[in-house]
Design an enzyme around this catalytic site. Structure first.
Site, PDB file in Angstrom:
ATOM      1  N   LYS A 112       0.833  -1.206   0.000  1.00 27.27           N
ATOM      2  CA  LYS A 112       0.000   0.000   0.000  1.00 27.27           C
ATOM      3  C   LYS A 112       0.869   1.257   0.000  1.00 27.27           C
ATOM      4  O   LYS A 112       0.489   2.283  -0.571  1.00 27.27           O
ATOM      5  CB  LYS A 112      -0.980  -0.010   1.164  1.00 27.27           C
ATOM      6  CG  LYS A 112      -0.346  -0.083   2.556  1.00 27.27           C
ATOM      7  CD  LYS A 112      -0.187   1.266   3.206  1.00 27.27           C
ATOM      8  CE  LYS A 112       0.391   1.149   4.591  1.00 27.27           C
ATOM      9  NZ  LYS A 112       0.530   2.467   5.264  1.00 27.27           N
ATOM     10  N   THR A 132      -3.897   5.391   2.647  1.00 21.36           N
ATOM     11  CA  THR A 132      -2.535   5.850   2.385  1.00 21.36           C
ATOM     12  C   THR A 132      -2.422   6.528   1.027  1.00 21.36           C
ATOM     13  O   THR A 132      -1.586   7.420   0.843  1.00 21.36           O
ATOM     14  CB  THR A 132      -1.555   4.663   2.473  1.00 21.36           C
ATOM     15  OG1 THR A 132      -1.840   3.912   3.654  1.00 21.36           O
ATOM     16  CG2 THR A 132      -0.123   5.147   2.538  1.00 21.36           C
TER      17      THR A 132
END
Length: 359
Positions: free
Chosen positions: A220, A277
């Site tokens: 991520k 994120t």
């Protein structure tokens, strides 16, 4: 997997690592039971105890009155075991991945000496060890669980797991709502972690797929850099949605090749962490990507004070994917931009020119 009911018996918790995330988790744990935060730096431990504020990592946030601080690892271990076998305590390792191997090695040595001194052996006073770091070790390309297994090889019977999920440390320290996942093969450790953290504004879900949770946490960050680059180039929200979606596909392919369960990546530690994120204003990886998309080099960005786990992780992910024969085009493009001098727009053009395929 649904969460179990939270136990009512307070368990002692020692959080090792007084950075932003370790401090935030210590704040959360202290709302449920006796908690001690360990800082390797004695001056930092003294400052935390005196001011009740982590001015270095979480400035402006008052730390709970009941939270204890120490610079002694022995004292932190003793605190986690203070209730004895009737309520085994928990060690939460809030250190970055670069420090995980050394800390686990140190813990293994201390705990091994404790066991050898016990005659006869007594029931365990620790429920286990949980780490929170994300990524792949730069030197070895190994996941945190693989690193920990090597470093704790003298303690083969100690339960271990990973705590992860879409979370910014500052919001957790402020007591804002958050949902996390504890992944472990040990049911008792999952229950102990839930007992230590679940409740109020924090929900903790149980999972057994350690590899899947760790792969989600690693990739991520890489995908957030890619989304930031696209934002810095002014490519729009359609492009960001495409990068998030195809990034999730890369994450799933890589995880399945390592033995993860595909369903994990549709949950908190996959899609959830990726969305946060890649889009959140507090995301350092996204900020690094934006700066690079606007023309700065990685060295210039790092010199400005920004740090990004995804930059350190991207090379290791790509190398391991190559060994596994897994294609990761977005990760490859990020590595080209970060380390090979390829212009961001050229890397995007290469992605767009790939042959069409099925989804």
């Amino acid at each position: 997997m649904p969460t179990q009911k939270t136990e009512h018996t307070p368990r002692p918790v020692a959080v090792l690592g007084a950075g932003a995330w370790g401090t935030a988790l210590a704040c959360a744990a202290s709302r449920h039971g006796p908690t001690m935060l360990w800082a390797r730096n004695a001056a930092l431990a003294e400052q935390l105890n005196h001011s009740k504020e982590n001015t270095q990592y979480l400035s402006g946030i008052a730390l709970p009155d009941g939270l204890l601080f120490t610079a002694s690892l022995d004292e932190a271990l003793a605190h986690a075991q203070s209730k004895g076998p009737e309520a085994p305590g928990l060690l939460i390792l809030g250190v970055p991945l670069a420090g995980l191997r050394a800390l686990c090695t140190e813990l293994s040595e201390k705990l091994s000496r404790q066991l050898s001194a016990q005659r006869p052996l007594t029931p365990p006073t620790l429920a286990g060890i949980v780490w929170t770091c994300k990524g792949l070790e730069a030197e070895s390309g190994k996941l945190p669980s693989e690193v920990a297994a090597e470093a704790l090889r003298d303690m083969p019977n100690i339960a271990t797991g990973v705590l992860s999920g879409p979370s910014f440390a500052r919001e957790v320290a402020q007591g804002l709502p958050v949902a996390l996942t504890i992944a472990s093969q040990d049911a008792a450790l999952r229950r102990a972690t839930i007992a230590a953290l679940h409740g109020g504004s924090m929900r903790v879900y149980a999972n057994q797929d350690v590899i899947g949770v760790e792969v989600g946490g690693a990739l991520k960050n890489v995908m957030a850099i890619a989304c930031g680059i696209g934002e810095g180039l002014g490519l729009g929200t359609n492009a960001r949605a495409a990068l998030i979606t195809r990034g999730l596909a890369e994450m799933t392919r890589f995880g399945e090749a390592l033995g993860a369960q595909s369903a994990t990546f549709s949950g908190l530690t996959g899609l959830g962490d990726l969305v946060l994120t890649a889009t959140g204003d507090l995301s350092r990886n996204r900020q690094v990507g934006i700066a690079i998309g606007r023309g700065q080099s990685l060295n210039e960005v790092l010199a400005s004070g920004l740090t990004a786990e995804g930059a350190r992780c991207a090379k290791a992910v790509l190398a391991r994917a190559t060994q596994l024969g897994v294609e990761l085009p977005i990760t490859h493009a990020v590595c080209e931009v970060l380390f090979e001098g390829v212009a961001p727009f050229e890397a995007v053009s290469r992605l767009l020119s790939r042959v069409a395929t099925t989804e």
